[in-house]
Write a protein that holds these residues in place. Structure first.
Motif, PDB file in Angstrom:
ATOM      1  N   PRO A  86       0.793  -1.238   0.000  1.00 29.66           N
ATOM      2  CA  PRO A  86       0.000   0.000   0.000  1.00 29.66           C
ATOM      3  C   PRO A  86       0.822   1.284   0.000  1.00 29.66           C
ATOM      4  N   ALA A  87       2.049   1.224   0.529  1.00 29.66           N
ATOM      5  CA  ALA A  87       2.850   2.454   0.631  1.00 29.66           C
ATOM      6  C   ALA A  87       4.072   2.456  -0.278  1.00 29.66           C
ATOM      7  N   GLY A  88       4.662   1.297  -0.532  1.00 27.05           N
ATOM      8  CA  GLY A  88       5.931   1.249  -1.245  1.00 27.05           C
ATOM      9  C   GLY A  88       7.121   1.225  -0.310  1.00 27.05           C
ATOM     10  N   SER A  89       6.869   1.086   0.998  1.00 26.89           N
ATOM     11  CA  SER A  89       7.953   1.025   1.974  1.00 26.89           C
ATOM     12  C   SER A  89       8.458  -0.406   2.125  1.00 26.89           C
ATOM     13  N   LEU A  90       9.583  -0.569   2.836  1.00 30.55           N
ATOM     14  CA  LEU A  90      10.142  -1.886   3.105  1.00 30.55           C
ATOM     15  C   LEU A  90      10.535  -1.968   4.567  1.00 30.55           C
ATOM     16  N   VAL A  91      10.337  -3.136   5.175  1.00 29.15           N
ATOM     17  CA  VAL A  91      10.743  -3.324   6.562  1.00 29.15           C
ATOM     18  C   VAL A  91      12.153  -3.892   6.615  1.00 29.15           C
ATOM     19  N   ALA A  92      12.875  -3.548   7.685  1.00 26.78           N
ATOM     20  CA  ALA A  92      14.238  -4.046   7.849  1.00 26.78           C
ATOM     21  C   ALA A  92      14.244  -5.556   8.067  1.00 26.78           C
ATOM     22  N   ALA A  93      13.238  -6.069   8.759  1.00 26.38           N
ATOM     23  CA  ALA A  93      13.062  -7.510   8.976  1.00 26.38           C
ATOM     24  C   ALA A  93      11.617  -7.713   9.420  1.00 26.38           C
ATOM     25  N   TRP A 148      13.506   1.500   7.782  1.00 30.59           N
ATOM     26  CA  TRP A 148      14.718   2.312   7.894  1.00 30.59           C
ATOM     27  C   TRP A 148      15.052   2.905   6.525  1.00 30.59           C
ATOM     28  N   VAL A 149      15.330   4.201   6.498  1.00 34.48           N
ATOM     29  CA  VAL A 149      15.712   4.836   5.234  1.00 34.48           C
ATOM     30  C   VAL A 149      16.961   4.176   4.672  1.00 34.48           C
ATOM     31  N   ARG A 150      17.924   3.842   5.537  1.00 27.60           N
ATOM     32  CA  ARG A 150      19.170   3.209   5.095  1.00 27.60           C
ATOM     33  C   ARG A 150      18.908   1.860   4.439  1.00 27.60           C
ATOM     34  N   ASP A 151      18.245   0.962   5.143  1.00 23.40           N
ATOM     35  CA  ASP A 151      18.056  -0.402   4.658  1.00 23.40           C
ATOM     36  C   ASP A 151      17.209  -0.437   3.391  1.00 23.40           C
ATOM     37  N   ALA A 152      16.124   0.340   3.406  1.00 28.35           N
ATOM     38  CA  ALA A 152      15.251   0.352   2.245  1.00 28.35           C
ATOM     39  C   ALA A 152      15.943   0.956   1.035  1.00 28.35           C
ATOM     40  N   SER A 153      16.728   2.019   1.246  1.00 30.29           N
ATOM     41  CA  SER A 153      17.439   2.650   0.126  1.00 30.29           C
ATOM     42  C   SER A 153      18.438   1.687  -0.497  1.00 30.29           C
ATOM     43  N   THR A 181      25.407 -20.552  13.895  1.00 31.74           N
ATOM     44  CA  THR A 181      23.956 -20.428  13.972  1.00 31.74           C
ATOM     45  C   THR A 181      23.578 -18.958  13.929  1.00 31.74           C
ATOM     46  N   PHE A 182      22.424 -18.686  13.341  1.00 34.09           N
ATOM     47  CA  PHE A 182      21.971 -17.313  13.185  1.00 34.09           C
ATOM     48  C   PHE A 182      21.589 -16.684  14.519  1.00 34.09           C
ATOM     49  N   LEU A 183      21.778 -15.376  14.601  1.00 36.65           N
ATOM     50  CA  LEU A 183      21.339 -14.556  15.721  1.00 36.65           C
ATOM     51  C   LEU A 183      20.648 -13.312  15.163  1.00 36.65           C
ATOM     52  N   GLY A 184      19.798 -12.703  15.989  1.00 39.45           N
ATOM     53  CA  GLY A 184      19.161 -11.461  15.580  1.00 39.45           C
ATOM     54  C   GLY A 184      17.977 -11.693  14.658  1.00 39.45           C
ATOM     55  N   ASN A 185      17.343 -10.590  14.289  1.00 41.85           N
ATOM     56  CA  ASN A 185      16.145 -10.664  13.459  1.00 41.85           C
ATOM     57  C   ASN A 185      16.454 -11.200  12.069  1.00 41.85           C
ATOM     58  N   THR A 186      15.472 -11.885  11.502  1.00 38.93           N
ATOM     59  CA  THR A 186      15.715 -12.606  10.251  1.00 38.93           C
ATOM     60  C   THR A 186      14.429 -12.767   9.449  1.00 38.93           C
ATOM     61  N   PRO A 187      14.530 -12.741   8.098  1.00 32.44           N
ATOM     62  CA  PRO A 187      15.700 -12.344   7.322  1.00 32.44           C
ATOM     63  C   PRO A 187      15.900 -10.829   7.387  1.00 32.44           C
ATOM     64  N   LEU A 188      17.143 -10.404   7.324  1.00 32.04           N
ATOM     65  CA  LEU A 188      17.483  -8.989   7.439  1.00 32.04           C
ATOM     66  C   LEU A 188      17.711  -8.392   6.054  1.00 32.04           C
ATOM     67  N   LEU A 189      16.967  -7.349   5.752  1.00 34.40           N
ATOM     68  CA  LEU A 189      17.084  -6.664   4.469  1.00 34.40           C
ATOM     69  C   LEU A 189      18.527  -6.239   4.203  1.00 34.40           C
ATOM     70  N   PHE A 190      19.161  -5.657   5.208  1.00 42.28           N
ATOM     71  CA  PHE A 190      20.528  -5.156   5.109  1.00 42.28           C
ATOM     72  C   PHE A 190      21.479  -6.283   4.678  1.00 42.28           C
ATOM     73  N   SER A 191      21.341  -7.451   5.277  1.00 44.63           N
ATOM     74  CA  SER A 191      22.212  -8.577   4.946  1.00 44.63           C
ATOM     75  C   SER A 191      21.992  -9.045   3.511  1.00 44.63           C
ATOM     76  N   GLN A 192      20.731  -9.159   3.113  1.00 42.14           N
ATOM     77  CA  GLN A 192      20.441  -9.665   1.758  1.00 42.14           C
ATOM     78  C   GLN A 192      21.046  -8.772   0.686  1.00 42.14           C
ATOM     79  N   VAL A 193      20.918  -7.438   0.854  1.00 44.08           N
ATOM     80  CA  VAL A 193      21.388  -6.556  -0.209  1.00 44.08           C
ATOM     81  C   VAL A 193      22.905  -6.417  -0.203  1.00 44.08           C
ATOM     82  N   GLU A 194      23.533  -6.470   0.987  1.00 41.27           N
ATOM     83  CA  GLU A 194      24.993  -6.404   0.996  1.00 41.27           C
ATOM     84  C   GLU A 194      25.592  -7.697   0.432  1.00 41.27           C
ATOM     85  N   TYR A 195      24.884  -8.798   0.583  1.00 40.14           N
ATOM     86  CA  TYR A 195      25.313 -10.038  -0.067  1.00 40.14           C
ATOM     87  C   TYR A 195      25.315  -9.859  -1.592  1.00 40.14           C
TER      88      TYR A 195
END
Length: 595
Positions: A207-214, A235-240, A538-552
């Motif tokens: 509905p908005a075009g936004s993205l969540v960090a996780a 987050w402006v950073r992660d979504a950008s 083993t994974f820690l923290g929120n998942t899946p993380l937008l930041f991780s996917q795009v830096e990959y």
């Protein structure tokens, strides 16, 4: 609504969280993978006597939905017996924010469930019984038999049947295949890159075009500890970063919707854009804690909301400017509102880059973090380049002068002779993996002597088993001295920055080693969490993380550029994309925002 009230939260409290279970009657360890070229998730269970396969998908992923489906969200599930015969169960127990149970009413073709302010509808191809807190059914499936179920918010969208469920499932698969067909990536690791692109798409809010960090909150960075945060926001950073990646891969439409959304936002801070928003553009993210719940593996408190919305993070606007430039370079439609937004961002950076901030890691103590200064330079540098492309070159003189001043100051105050590396913050000899942004963002070339020395120090000091941690807790303001690897896990975006830096410096084998190590823990799903325990993997923290996917994806692309054959394939795809766009250009339409 990713940041809405919790209906299924068993991950955070098994008894009070709510869940929807469909599968074998007795708990049995299963495996998961995605249906090829689709976002449909398959969970399989197998014993000597039987084999079951559960397929989950969410219909209507497109922005422009079919008539009658605009306001509804649904989960469609199919449980099939592949071999033998097995006892199965369907158990639906939604909860209202870890509180009240559902109120259920039988209706033609299924059930209506009231959960707090939510109205849900359940349809199944086999009868279910209403119980005190949801719905329940036990049944046996024989080879070739299957059960279909749909849980929808809002209206039930008419009468569901097996034929309709099958048709909707196929239509959803067709959408994903068509969407993937529009991506232009032709380099190595194509399946994993496309999977990351789909993950980005799935984390968007139509509905908005936004993205969540996780899509999760309070999955711990340290099991049993209190480093548990709510990442269900934009987050402006992660979504950008994410939209920049999708633009590079050939999808500029979703980036345009995001730019439109950002251009219409207000801010509760003095910055033209605050660090993070609710997914509908709301600015109030007041943090609330709950210590009365179980927590993931006993990790408390559980948090709703995020304090970062009030912080000054100078790096945030740099990622926006980077996204806007890539969008423009890839032929995205340019609008005057975008320029006004970037001009305000550049002016704000010009006025505030000398101030301390909370840094990229949202630290509790403000300081002159080097990464913030570097990203301030990025904000101005990218805006200058955009100005030159869009007819605003005459407005850039002040920004250019500030760029030179920032660069000179970072080279003088950001460098530590004792460390032989760039510092975390001015006047302190502490190391931080965010220094890898210096080559990643083009502040200095990757083969610059200071960059090479910094990369070496990061590997020596902050890396365990190939995974990079953010910093040493004892050398970072606001934290006590805890050994590396015990304060928190290794941060996967930093790990991918290391791979990117190696690739940009021409060290393809080193970059390959880092990427392969990370891919090994992503499994068949190809999804990355925020962090990883570098020893247990083993994974820690929120998942899946937008930041991780795009830096990959960034690291994969840079590694492809570092290898001649892969680079040729990669450039071939990009040229094909640009040629196609040129050939379909309509007379009188502006291309790429250039005037």
């Amino acid at each position: 609504d990713y940041d809405g009230s919790v209906v299924f939260g068993a991950l955070l409290d098994a008894d009070r969280g709510g869940y929807w279970r469909l599968g074998p009657d007795l708990p049995t360890l299963g495996g998961q993978h995605y249906l090829e070229n689709s976002a449909a998730l398959i969970t399989g269970w197998s014993t000597e006597d039987w084999e079951l396969e559960l397929t989950d998908t969410m219909p209507w992923p497109q922005d422009n939905r079919v008539e009658g489906a605009a306001e509804s969200r649904a989960v469609l599930r199919r449980l099939r017996c592949v071999r033998g015969e097995a006892d199965c169960v369907l158990a639906l127990q939604p909860r209202d924010n870890f509180g009240g149970a559902a109120s259920c009413t039988p209706r033609d073709g299924g059930l209506s469930l009231r959960v707090g302010d939510h109205m849900l509808g359940l349809w199944t191809s086999r009868p279910v019984e209403v119980c005190s807190d949801g719905a329940h059914s036990q049944f046996r499936l024989r080879e070739g038999e299957e059960v279909w179920a749909v849980l929808a918010s809002g209206a039930m969208l008419g009468v569901w049947t097996i034929d309709r469920a099958t048709s909707v499932f196929r239509e959803t698969g067709d959408y994903w295949r068509h969407w993937l067909g529009g991506l232009t990536y032709t380099g190595p690791r194509g399946d994993r890159v496309r999977r990351s692109a789909m993950a980005v798409h799935l984390l968007s809010y139509a509905p908005a075009g936004s993205l969540v960090a996780a899509p999760t909150t309070s999955l711990p960075e340290r099991v049993g500890g209190d480093l548990n945060w709510d990442y269900r926001f934009a987050w402006v950073r992660d979504a950008s970063l994410s939209l920049a990646v999708l633009s590079l891969l050939g999808d500029t439409q979703v980036a345009r919707r995001y730019m439109d959304w950002l251009a219409g936002l207000g801010s509760s801070t003095d910055s033209p854009l605050q660090v993070v928003y609710r997914i509908n553009g709301g600015t109030d993210l007041t943090e609330r804690k709950r210590g009365d719940l179980e927590g993931y593996r006993g990790s408390l408190p559980i948090r709703f909301g995020n304090r970062a919305s009030d912080q000054r993070q100078l790096d945030s606007l740099g990622y926006l400017a980077e996204c806007a430039l890539i969008y423009l370079q890839q032929g995205g439609e340019w609008r005057d509102e975008y320029w006004e937004m970037l001009r305000r961002a550049a002016d704000y950076t010009l006025e505030n880059w000398r101030l301390p901030d909370s840094g990229i890691w949202e630290l509790p103590v403000e300081a002159h973090y080097v990464s913030g200064k570097v990203m301030s330079w990025v904000t101005l540098e990218r805006t200058v380049r955009i100005a030159e492309r869009t007819g605003h070159g005459g407005e850039t003189c002040r920004w250019r002068l500030a760029m030179e001043e920032i660069h000179s100051e970072v080279m003088e105050r950001g460098w530590s002779e004792r460390l032989r590396a760039f510092r975390q913050r001015y006047d302190e000899d502490s190391l931080d993996a965010s220094a890898l942004l210096i080559p990643v963002m083009g502040f200095l070339p990757a083969d610059h002597p200071r960059v090479l020395a910094t990369t070496e120090r990061v590997e020596e000091t902050l890396t365990i088993n190939g995974f990079v941690h953010r910093f040493l807790a004892g050398e970072t303001p606001g934290y006590t001295d805890v050994p590396l690897g015990e304060f928190e896990g290794a941060f996967l975006p930093c790990t991918f920055w290391l791979a990117t830096t190696h690739a940009m410096a021409g060290r393809a084998d080193e970059a390959e080693k880092v990427l392969a190590g990370a891919e090994a823990i992503a499994g068949d799903l190809g999804l990355f969490a925020e962090q990883v325990d570098a020893r247990s993997r083993t994974f820690l923290g929120n998942t899946p993380l937008l930041f991780s996917q795009v830096e990959y994806v960034r690291a994969v692309v840079e590694l492809a550029k570092a290898r001649p054959l892969d680079r040729a394939r990669l450039m071939g795809g990009m040229m094909g994309q640009r040629t196609s766009r040129f050939l379909t250009h309509e007379p009188g339409e502006s291309r790429g925002g250039e005037r």
